[in-house]
Design a protein around this motif. Sequence first.
Motif, PDB file in Angstrom:
ATOM      1  N   ILE A   1       0.836  -1.207   0.000  1.00  0.00           N
ATOM      2  CA  ILE A   1       0.000   0.000   0.000  1.00  0.00           C
ATOM      3  C   ILE A   1       0.865   1.248   0.000  1.00  0.00           C
ATOM      4  N   LEU A   2       2.038   1.188   0.633  1.00  0.00           N
ATOM      5  CA  LEU A   2       2.934   2.349   0.601  1.00  0.00           C
ATOM      6  C   LEU A   2       3.329   2.693  -0.829  1.00  0.00           C
ATOM      7  N   GLY A   3       3.613   1.680  -1.650  1.00  0.00           N
ATOM      8  CA  GLY A   3       3.942   1.939  -3.052  1.00  0.00           C
ATOM      9  C   GLY A   3       2.771   2.543  -3.804  1.00  0.00           C
ATOM     10  N   GLU A   4       1.543   2.026  -3.526  1.00  0.00           N
ATOM     11  CA  GLU A   4       0.355   2.587  -4.182  1.00  0.00           C
ATOM     12  C   GLU A   4       0.146   4.051  -3.771  1.00  0.00           C
ATOM     13  N   LEU A   5       0.388   4.349  -2.479  1.00  0.00           N
ATOM     14  CA  LEU A   5       0.265   5.733  -2.033  1.00  0.00           C
ATOM     15  C   LEU A   5       1.255   6.636  -2.755  1.00  0.00           C
ATOM     16  N   ARG A   6       2.501   6.165  -2.912  1.00  0.00           N
ATOM     17  CA  ARG A   6       3.507   6.969  -3.611  1.00  0.00           C
ATOM     18  C   ARG A   6       3.093   7.224  -5.059  1.00  0.00           C
TER      19      ARG A   6
END
Length: 748
Positions: free
Chosen positions: A229-234
Motif C-alpha cells: 500500500i505504501l507503493g500505491e500511495l507513492r
Amino acid sequence: MATNISIKLKLIILAIVITFSFIFIVISERSAMHELQTLAKMDHHTEELNVKLLELRKDEKDFLVRKDLKYIESFKKTLNEVFEIKELLKYELTYFDLNTTSLEEYEKTLKLYGKKFIELSEIQKRIGLTPTDALYGDLRAKVHQVQDYAKKQNDTYLLSSVYDLRKQEKDFMLRYKSKYIGKFNKIIKKLLDDNRYTQMHPLLKDYQTSFLALTKLEEKKGFDHKSGILGELRATVHKTDKQLEILTKIIAKAFVEKKDAISLYSLIVTSSIAIFIIFALIVFNRQISKSLIEFEKGLNNFFAFINHETNDVKPLNDKNNDEIGNMAKMINKNIENAKINIQKDRELIDDATQVANKIKEGYLSSRISHSSNSNELNELKNVINEMLDTLSSNIENINSVLNEFAKYDYTKEVKTSNINGEVLQLCENINIVAKSINEMLKESKSIGLGLQVSANTLVTNVDNLTTNANSTAASLEETAAAIEEITSTIVKNNESVQQMSTNSQKVKTAATNGEKLANETTSAMDEINEQVRAINESIGLIDQIAFQTNILSLNAAVEAATAGEAGKGFAVVAQEVRNLASRSAEVAKEIKHLVEVATSKATDGKEISAKMIMGYSELNENIHSTINLISDISTASKEQQIGMEQINDSINQLDKQTQEIANISSNTQHISEQTNSMAIEIVNNSDEKEFIGKDSVQGKNIDLQNFSKPIETKKQTIHKQERENVKVSKRSTEIKENSSSDDEWESF
C-alpha cells in the motif's frame, strides 16, 4: 462661437468629458481587475491544493512514524478542506470556460489516495499502534512465554536458539527483509523436529503463527515505499502532482491571455480618450493663451511697480468679456488703492524688520509701532507684539525655575497655564526633568539608606565570620596536637609489641630447653643426685617464665579492655595465657617438691619427669599461640599508625585552609567598611539637595536571611569540632594515664 464662451464653461465642459472618460476607464479596469483577481484566486487555490497535499503527506508520515490516531483525524480534516477548495476551483474554471478534466481526474486520484491511507491505517491498527496492543502485543506475550520456558529448562542450545529467533524477529522489524522470515521459519522447524522439546512445541507454534501473521500484514502494508500500500500511495501522490501541474499550466495560460486582452483593450480606449482630450486642450489653450498674454503684460507692469522697478503703472487691457477681462477691470480699480497701501505696508514692514533684527540678537523688549491700512498686517502686528509679550513672560518663568535648579532646589516647577505648542512642550519637558531629578534623588537616597543598613549588617556578619574562622583555626590546632599525641602513643605501643614478640621467642626457646632437660632427666634418673642443682636452675627458669607470662597476659588484658568491643576475644585469650602461667608455676612448685625427695623417690621422679615433658609440650604450644596473637597485634598497630598519620595530614591541610578563610574574611570586612562609608556619603550628598519627598524617603529593604544562615551553620560546625577536640583530648589524657600507671608493662 467658442470665443463667446467663458473660460469657466470651457473648463467645465472639458472636466465633464475627462471625468466621464476616467469613469469609463475605471469601470473597464475594475472589470478587468476582477477577472484577473479571479484568475489569481484560481492560482492561489492551486497553491493551496499543493500545500494541503503536503499536509496530507505530513499526516501520513507522522502516523507511520508515531502511530497516533490523531493524525488520521487530521488527514480526514485536511482531505475535506481539499475537496472544498476543489469545488471553488471548479466554479472558477467554469466561469472562464476552461477545461475541468484535469481537476476531475485530480479529485478521483485524491479520493483513491484517501482510501489507500485509510486502508493503511486499518492495517497498522491490526498490527498495533504500540508494542503492547494488537499483533505487537500478542507477539510480545508469545515470545516472552517461549523465552521464559527456555530459561527454566537450563538448556544452553535451546536458549541460544530462542535468542536467535528473537534476533531474526528484530532484524525483520528493523529492515523489513523477507530473508529474515525464512531464517525464522528454519530455526522454528529445527526446534519442532527436535523430540527433546516436545512440551515446548505448542508455544513455538503460537509464536510462529503470531510472527507470520504480523509479517503478512507488514508485507501488505509494504516493506518499503515501492511495495504494498505504501507503493500505491507513492504512485497516487506522484499522479496528483502531475495533474496539479497540468491544472496550474492551464490557469497560467488563461491568466496570460486575459492579461494580454485587457492590456490591448485598455491601450485602445486610453489612446482614443487621450487624443480627444489633447485636441480639446489645444483649442481651449490657444484662446485662453491669447487673453492671458495680454493680462500677463499688465500684471508684469504692475509687479514692476510693486518691486520698485518702475515708478508708475499702466492699467490692464479690460476689453474682453471673459473672466480675464473682468479680472483686468477689478485690478485697474485697485491699482490706485494699492499704491497708497503699499507705501504704508512698506513702513510697517520696515518697522517689523527692525524688531525682528532685535529679536534675532536676543532682545525681546522691542515692539512694532507703525500701522497699515491692511487689517491683516495690523492684526499681524498685534499678534507679533502679543507673542513677544507672552514669550518674554514664559522665558522669565523658565529662567526663574532654572535659577532655583542651579541652587540645587528642585521643588519648583514651570507654570504652564495659557501656554501651548512648542513652548508648552519645553515647559513640560523642564518639569519632567525636575520630576526625574526628584525621583532620581529619592531613589539615590533610598539606595544610600538601604546600602547603609546592608553595609552595617555586612560589617557585623563579616566580623562574626572572622571571629568564627579564628576560633575554627584554634580548634583545628588543638585537634592536630591531640592527633599527634595519639600517633606517638600508637608508635610506642607498636614498639612495645615488637619487644613482646622478641621476648616470646626467648620464652619459646626456654620452653624447648626445659623439655630437653626433662628428657635428659628421664634418661639420667640414676644420676639424679648429681643433677639436683641443674633441676633447681630449671625450676627457677620455669618460675621466671611463668612470672613473665603472667605479666604478658595481664598487659594483653589491659590492651583488650582499651580496644573495647573489638578486644573481647583477645581478652579471653589473655585469660587463658594467665591460667597457663598459673599452671606453669604450680608445676614448677611440684617439680621443686619432687626434687627435694628425689633421692628417696627416684622411680616416682621418672614418672614426674614424664609428666613434666608433657607439660612442657603443652606450654610450648600455648607459647606458640601467644606469639601468633602478638604478631596480629603488631600488624594492627602498624595499620593504626598509618591511619593516624593520614588523619594528621588532613587536619593540617584543613588548618591551612581555615587560616586562608580568616584572611579572606578580614579583607571582606575592610571592603564592607568602605561600602558603609560610601553609603553614608551618598545619603549626605542627597540631603544637601532640596527635592520633593526628601524627608519621607525610606531605605530599600534587603533580605539578609541568606547572609545569616551560613554564619549560624559555621558556628554550629565549630562547636561540634570543639566538642570533638575535647573528646580527643580526654581520650589522649586517659591513654597517657594508663600508659604511665602500667608499671609492670614498663618493667617487662
